[in-house]
Scaffold this active site. Structure first.
Site, PDB file in Angstrom:
ATOM      1  N   TYR A 161       1.116  -2.979   8.894  1.00  0.00           N
ATOM      2  CA  TYR A 161       1.606  -2.092   7.846  1.00  0.00           C
ATOM      3  C   TYR A 161       0.512  -1.414   7.031  1.00  0.00           C
ATOM      4  O   TYR A 161       0.762  -0.392   6.397  1.00  0.00           O
ATOM      5  CB  TYR A 161       2.505  -2.871   6.887  1.00  0.00           C
ATOM      6  CG  TYR A 161       3.700  -3.484   7.548  1.00  0.00           C
ATOM      7  CD1 TYR A 161       4.671  -2.690   8.153  1.00  0.00           C
ATOM      8  CD2 TYR A 161       3.868  -4.864   7.588  1.00  0.00           C
ATOM      9  CE1 TYR A 161       5.768  -3.255   8.773  1.00  0.00           C
ATOM     10  CE2 TYR A 161       4.970  -5.437   8.195  1.00  0.00           C
ATOM     11  CZ  TYR A 161       5.920  -4.628   8.785  1.00  0.00           C
ATOM     12  OH  TYR A 161       7.010  -5.190   9.393  1.00  0.00           O
TER      13      TYR A 161
ATOM     14  N   TYR B  68      -2.661  -6.573  -0.427  1.00  0.00           N
ATOM     15  CA  TYR B  68      -1.514  -6.407   0.463  1.00  0.00           C
ATOM     16  C   TYR B  68      -1.567  -7.369   1.655  1.00  0.00           C
ATOM     17  O   TYR B  68      -1.343  -6.978   2.787  1.00  0.00           O
ATOM     18  CB  TYR B  68      -1.407  -4.958   0.927  1.00  0.00           C
ATOM     19  CG  TYR B  68      -1.207  -4.009  -0.224  1.00  0.00           C
ATOM     20  CD1 TYR B  68       0.024  -3.906  -0.854  1.00  0.00           C
ATOM     21  CD2 TYR B  68      -2.265  -3.243  -0.711  1.00  0.00           C
ATOM     22  CE1 TYR B  68       0.207  -3.061  -1.942  1.00  0.00           C
ATOM     23  CE2 TYR B  68      -2.085  -2.392  -1.799  1.00  0.00           C
ATOM     24  CZ  TYR B  68      -0.850  -2.308  -2.409  1.00  0.00           C
ATOM     25  OH  TYR B  68      -0.667  -1.479  -3.488  1.00  0.00           O
TER      26      TYR B  68
ATOM     27  N   LYS C 280       2.441  -5.411  -7.290  1.00  0.00           N
ATOM     28  CA  LYS C 280       2.912  -5.590  -5.918  1.00  0.00           C
ATOM     29  C   LYS C 280       1.777  -5.893  -4.952  1.00  0.00           C
ATOM     30  O   LYS C 280       1.981  -6.532  -3.916  1.00  0.00           O
ATOM     31  CB  LYS C 280       3.657  -4.340  -5.449  1.00  0.00           C
ATOM     32  CG  LYS C 280       2.825  -3.063  -5.462  1.00  0.00           C
ATOM     33  CD  LYS C 280       3.662  -1.872  -5.048  1.00  0.00           C
ATOM     34  CE  LYS C 280       2.920  -0.555  -5.273  1.00  0.00           C
ATOM     35  NZ  LYS C 280       2.799  -0.241  -6.714  1.00  0.00           N
TER      36      LYS C 280
ATOM     37  N   SER D  99      -2.496   5.213  -0.630  1.00  0.00           N
ATOM     38  CA  SER D  99      -3.267   3.978  -0.685  1.00  0.00           C
ATOM     39  C   SER D  99      -4.590   4.133   0.041  1.00  0.00           C
ATOM     40  O   SER D  99      -4.644   4.653   1.155  1.00  0.00           O
ATOM     41  CB  SER D  99      -2.452   2.847  -0.042  1.00  0.00           C
ATOM     42  OG  SER D  99      -3.092   1.605  -0.195  1.00  0.00           O
TER      43      SER D  99
ATOM     44  N   ASP E 134       6.516 -16.127  18.107  1.00  0.00           N
ATOM     45  CA  ASP E 134       6.461 -14.753  18.609  1.00  0.00           C
ATOM     46  C   ASP E 134       5.107 -14.504  19.270  1.00  0.00           C
ATOM     47  O   ASP E 134       4.055 -14.666  18.645  1.00  0.00           O
ATOM     48  CB  ASP E 134       6.670 -13.788  17.442  1.00  0.00           C
ATOM     49  CG  ASP E 134       6.859 -12.348  17.896  1.00  0.00           C
ATOM     50  OD1 ASP E 134       6.494 -12.025  19.039  1.00  0.00           O
ATOM     51  OD2 ASP E 134       7.372 -11.544  17.097  1.00  0.00           O
TER      52      ASP E 134
ATOM     53  N   GLY F 247      -4.878   4.143  -5.365  1.00  0.00           N
ATOM     54  CA  GLY F 247      -5.585   4.654  -4.192  1.00  0.00           C
ATOM     55  C   GLY F 247      -7.051   4.314  -4.174  1.00  0.00           C
ATOM     56  O   GLY F 247      -7.754   4.636  -3.209  1.00  0.00           O
TER      57      GLY F 247
ATOM     58  N   GLU G 185      -2.981   3.184 -11.740  1.00  0.00           N
ATOM     59  CA  GLU G 185      -2.287   2.036 -11.164  1.00  0.00           C
ATOM     60  C   GLU G 185      -3.113   1.414 -10.035  1.00  0.00           C
ATOM     61  O   GLU G 185      -2.672   1.340  -8.885  1.00  0.00           O
ATOM     62  CB  GLU G 185      -0.916   2.457 -10.640  1.00  0.00           C
ATOM     63  CG  GLU G 185      -0.007   3.078 -11.686  1.00  0.00           C
ATOM     64  CD  GLU G 185       1.257   3.671 -11.093  1.00  0.00           C
ATOM     65  OE1 GLU G 185       1.412   3.625  -9.847  1.00  0.00           O
ATOM     66  OE2 GLU G 185       2.087   4.200 -11.853  1.00  0.00           O
TER      67      GLU G 185
ATOM     68  N   HIS H  47       0.805   9.643  -6.997  1.00  0.00           N
ATOM     69  CA  HIS H  47       0.008   8.675  -6.237  1.00  0.00           C
ATOM     70  C   HIS H  47      -0.458   9.385  -4.977  1.00  0.00           C
ATOM     71  O   HIS H  47       0.358   9.758  -4.138  1.00  0.00           O
ATOM     72  CB  HIS H  47       0.825   7.439  -5.885  1.00  0.00           C
ATOM     73  CG  HIS H  47      -0.013   6.240  -5.517  1.00  0.00           C
ATOM     74  ND1 HIS H  47      -0.954   6.278  -4.504  1.00  0.00           N
ATOM     75  CD2 HIS H  47      -0.055   4.990  -6.034  1.00  0.00           C
ATOM     76  CE1 HIS H  47      -1.536   5.092  -4.409  1.00  0.00           C
ATOM     77  NE2 HIS H  47      -1.013   4.296  -5.329  1.00  0.00           N
TER      78      HIS H  47
END
Length: 547
Positions: free
Chosen positions: A426, A494, A167, A298, A466, A335, A378, A295
Site C-alpha cells: 500500500y 504507516y 493515523k 504522501s 498465505d 507529505g 499535518e 495535501h
C-alpha cells in the site's frame, strides 16, 4: 384511535427506496433561508458580496431546493448524526496535568542510549531480548529523535504549527512527546480524538481532518468540542447542518504532486472548479468556512507543489472574503519526510522547508491582511519514520536451491504483509534490514568476524498461511537460525498502524520500548550500510510487481 401525523406530500426517491420529509423540516429550512448570509445567486460565489434579505426572498425556491436536497442527503441517518442510538453516555476523560518532557519520559520509562546508530540500538535490543525473554514483535522508539525533528521543523517553518497525523503511527509515547513540545494533532476519527485527548491534549489543539465523516465522528466533534473539521462536498455540508454541530469548516481542495509516492486527490479534495459552488452552499446554509486545506500527497517529491497549492488557497481566501467569510486557517497538509545525515543534521529531502517557508511569506505575508491567520501542517511520516526500529523473531528456516541450482534459504518471521509490512503493497515500503543474534558476543553480529562474509540467497516470509505473505525475496543474507532476530530501522511510518491480526496472529500488538539518544546521527555508517544492512531491492511478490 389517534390520527397519524400528516407528512408532506412531496416524496423523493434514493437508490430505489422512497422516504419522506416532515413539514417541520421544511419550516426549519425556510427559517434558515430567512437568516442566511447568502443571496439567491446560488452557484456564483462572487455575487455574495451584496448579500441582503431581499436578495434571499427574490429566489426562495432556489434556496429551498438546496435545503430539500440536503434533507434528501441526510434523512436516512439524520437522527444518528445528533444522538448515539442505544448507547450509554461516556464521560470525557479528565485532563491530567500539563505534559512536560520530564513527565513523558517518566511515564514511558525512557532509557538513555549513546546514539541512534545501529550499533547502539542493537545493543539495547539485545538487552531487551535477554531481560524479557522476548519472542514476539517489538520495537524501539527513540523520543529524542522526535524532539530533534520537532525542533528542526520549528526553526525552518516558524509560522507553521505542526499537527501530527495520528493515523501514521498512533503511538502514545510519540503523541505525548509532541504534545509536551507544543504540537497539535490531525485526527481522522472518533478513536483518534479519544486517544489524543485521553493523553491530556486539549481539544483546541485538534483538527478532525477527514473530509467525509461518519455519524459517530460528528457526534465526537460535538462531545469533545473539536474546533475545526474539513469538507470537500455539498453532501458533507448538509450532514454538518443536520448534525447541528458547532464547528468551523476548512475547505479541502485537490492539489496533487504527481511525483508523490502516494497522491491522494483521487479520493479527497474538491476540484478547483467546484470551490465557488461549495462556498455558495456553505453561505446559504449559514455554515462557517474558516479556511483552506490541501495535501499534495504522501512523501512528496516536488517542493513546487506546495507553492502551487498555497497560491490556489490564497485565491480562495480572497474569494471567500468577498462573500463574508472570515478565513483565518491555512492547512498545508503533509507529505514531508525526515531523516538524519552523517553529522546528525535533520534533512527533509526531497521536500524543501525553505521553499515552503518562502512561498508562505510571499503569498500569505505576515502583514495583517488576514487577521489572526493561523498556519498548520499535518506531518505524519516526517515525525514517525526515523524514531522507530522494528524487531521480528526468526522462528523457522528451510534450506533448498534456487532456479540456478544454488543454495537458497527460506526464513519465517513473526510479522508480514498482513502486519506491519502491509506498506509493501500500500505504501511503496522498502525497508532495509539488519540482524541481531542475542548469543553472539560481538556488539553487532558480523563486525570483525567472518560470519557476515558468507551471504546466501534468501527469502523472508511472514507468519500467516498465505503464500503471498512474503516480506523479502531473493536477497543476500547471512545464514540465520531459529531464535535470531531481523531488525528494521526507520520503520515507524504507516507500518504498525495498518497491521491486522489475520490467522489470529497478533501482528498489530507490538511491544514498545522507549529510548532517548544522547547523540543524533545517521542510522548507519557507510561501512555498516555496505556490510550489515541488506536493502530489499526486489518487490516481495508478483502481486506487487503487477500493481
Amino acid at each position: 384511535m389517534p390520527m397519524p401525523k400528516r407528512r408532506i406530500q412531496a416524496r423523493y426517491r434514493r437508490s430505489g427506496a422512497s422516504f419522506s420529509v416532515q413539514d417541520r423540516d421544511l419550516v426549519a429550512a425556510l427559517e434558515n433561508i430567512k437568516n442566511t448570509r447568502a443571496t439567491a445567486s446560488y452557484g456564483n460565489a462572487n455575487a455574495y458580496s451584496s448579500a441582503t434579505a431581499s436578495g434571499v426572498h427574490a429566489d426562495v425556491p432556489t434556496a429551498l431546493g438546496v435545503y430539500v436536497k440536503g434533507l434528501a442527503h441526510t434523512v436516512g441517518f439524520k437522527d444518528s448524526l445528533q444522538n448515539e442510538p442505544d448507547a450509554e453516555e461516556v464521560p470525557v476523560p479528565e485532563q491530567p496535568k500539563t505534559l512536560t518532557l520530564e513527565h513523558v519520559y517518566d511515564a514511558f520509562t525512557v532509557e538513555t542510549i549513546p546514539s541512534r546508530r545501529l550499533v547502539d540500538v542493537h545493543a539495547r535490543a539485545a538487552e531487551l531480548v535477554e531481560k524479557h525473554s522476548l519472542e514476539e514483535n517489538f520495537c524501539i522508539v527513540d523520543l529524542a529523535t522526535v524532539k530533534a525533528l520537532y525542533d528542526y521543523h520549528k526553526a525552518k517553518l516558524p509560522r507553521v504549527r505542526p499537527h501530527f497525523a495520528v493515523k501514521c503511527l498512533p503511538d502514545r509515547g510519540i503523541i505525548s512527546t509532541l504534545a509536551a513540545l507544543g504540537a497539535g494533532f490531525d485526527c481522522a476519527s472518533q478513536g483518534e480524538v479519544e486517544l489524543v485527548t485521553g493523553l491530556g491534549v486539549p481539544s483546541e489543539r485538534i483538527i478532525l481532518a477527514h473530509p467525509v465523516k461518519r455519524p459517530c465522528d460528528l457526534r465526537c466533534i460535538a462531545e469533545y468540542e473539536v474546533p475545526y473539521t474539513t469538507f470537500d462536498s455539498v453532501s458533507e455540508l448538509h450532514k454538518i447542518l443536520a448534525s447541528k454541530v458547532k464547528v468551523k469548516l476548512i475547505l479541502r481542495i485537490r492539489a496533487d504532486d504527481p511525483m508523490a509516492r502516494l497522491p491522494l486527490g483521487a479520493k479527497y479534495g474538491a476540484p478547483l472548479d467546484k470551490v465557488s459552488e461549495l462556498l455558495s452552499v456553505a453561505a446559504l446554509l449559514n455554515l462557517d468556512v474558516a479556511g483552506v486545506s490541501f495535501h499534495v500527497g504522501s512523501s512528496s517529491r516536488n517542493p513546487d507543489a506546495y507553492r502551487n497549492a498555497i497560491q490556489f488557497a490564497r485565491k480562495i481566501f480572497d474569494e471567500a472574503k468577498e462573500i463574508g467569510f472570515n478565513m483565518h486557517l491555512l492547512d498545508i497538509g503533509g507529505g514531508f519526510t525526515g531523516s538524519f545525515d552523517a553529522n546528525g543534521n535533520v534533512t527533509e529531502a526531497p521536500s524543501n522547508f525553505d521553499r515552503v517557508r518562502d512561498a508562505l511569506d510571499e503569498i500569505f505575508p505576515d502583514d495583517g491582511t488576514f487577521e489572526g491567520l493561523q498556519i498548520i501542517d499535518e506531518p505524519g511520516r516526517y515525525f514517525a519514520q526515523a524514531p522507530v526500529t522494528m524487531a521480528c523473531l526468526v522462528y523457522g528456516t528451510r534450506e533448498g536451491t534456487n532456479d540456478a541450482g544454488e543454495r537458497h534459504m527460506d526464513y519465517y518471521i513473526t510479522d508480514g504483509l498482513y502486519g506491519s509490512f502491509n506498506g509493501i503493497i500500500y505504501d511503496g515500503l522498502d525497508l532495509p534490514t539488519y540482524f541481531l543474534q542475542p548469543n553472539k558476543v560481538a556488539p553487532l553480529a558480523g563486525i570483525d568476524n567472518d560470519f557476515d562474509k558468507i551471504k546466501i540467497s534468501s527469502t523472508v516470509y511472514g507468519p500467516t498461511c498465505d503464500s503471498l505473505d512474503c516480506v523479502m525475496r531473493n536477497i543476500p543474507l547471512p545464514e540465520l537460525s531459529n531464535g535470531d532476530w531481523l531488525m528494521f530501522p526507520d520503520a515507524g511510518a504507516y507500518t504498525m498502524a495498518g497491521a491486522c491480526d489475520f490467522n489470529g496472529i497478533l501482528c498489530s500488538k507490538y511491544l514498545c520500548f522507549y529510548v532517548s539518544s544522547e547523540k543524533m546521527t545517521s542510522t548507519a555508517t557507510e561501512k555498516e550500510l555496505s556490510d550489515l544492512v541488506y536493502a530489499n531491492d526486489r518487490p516481495a511478490c508478483t502481486l506487487v510487481q503487477n500493481r
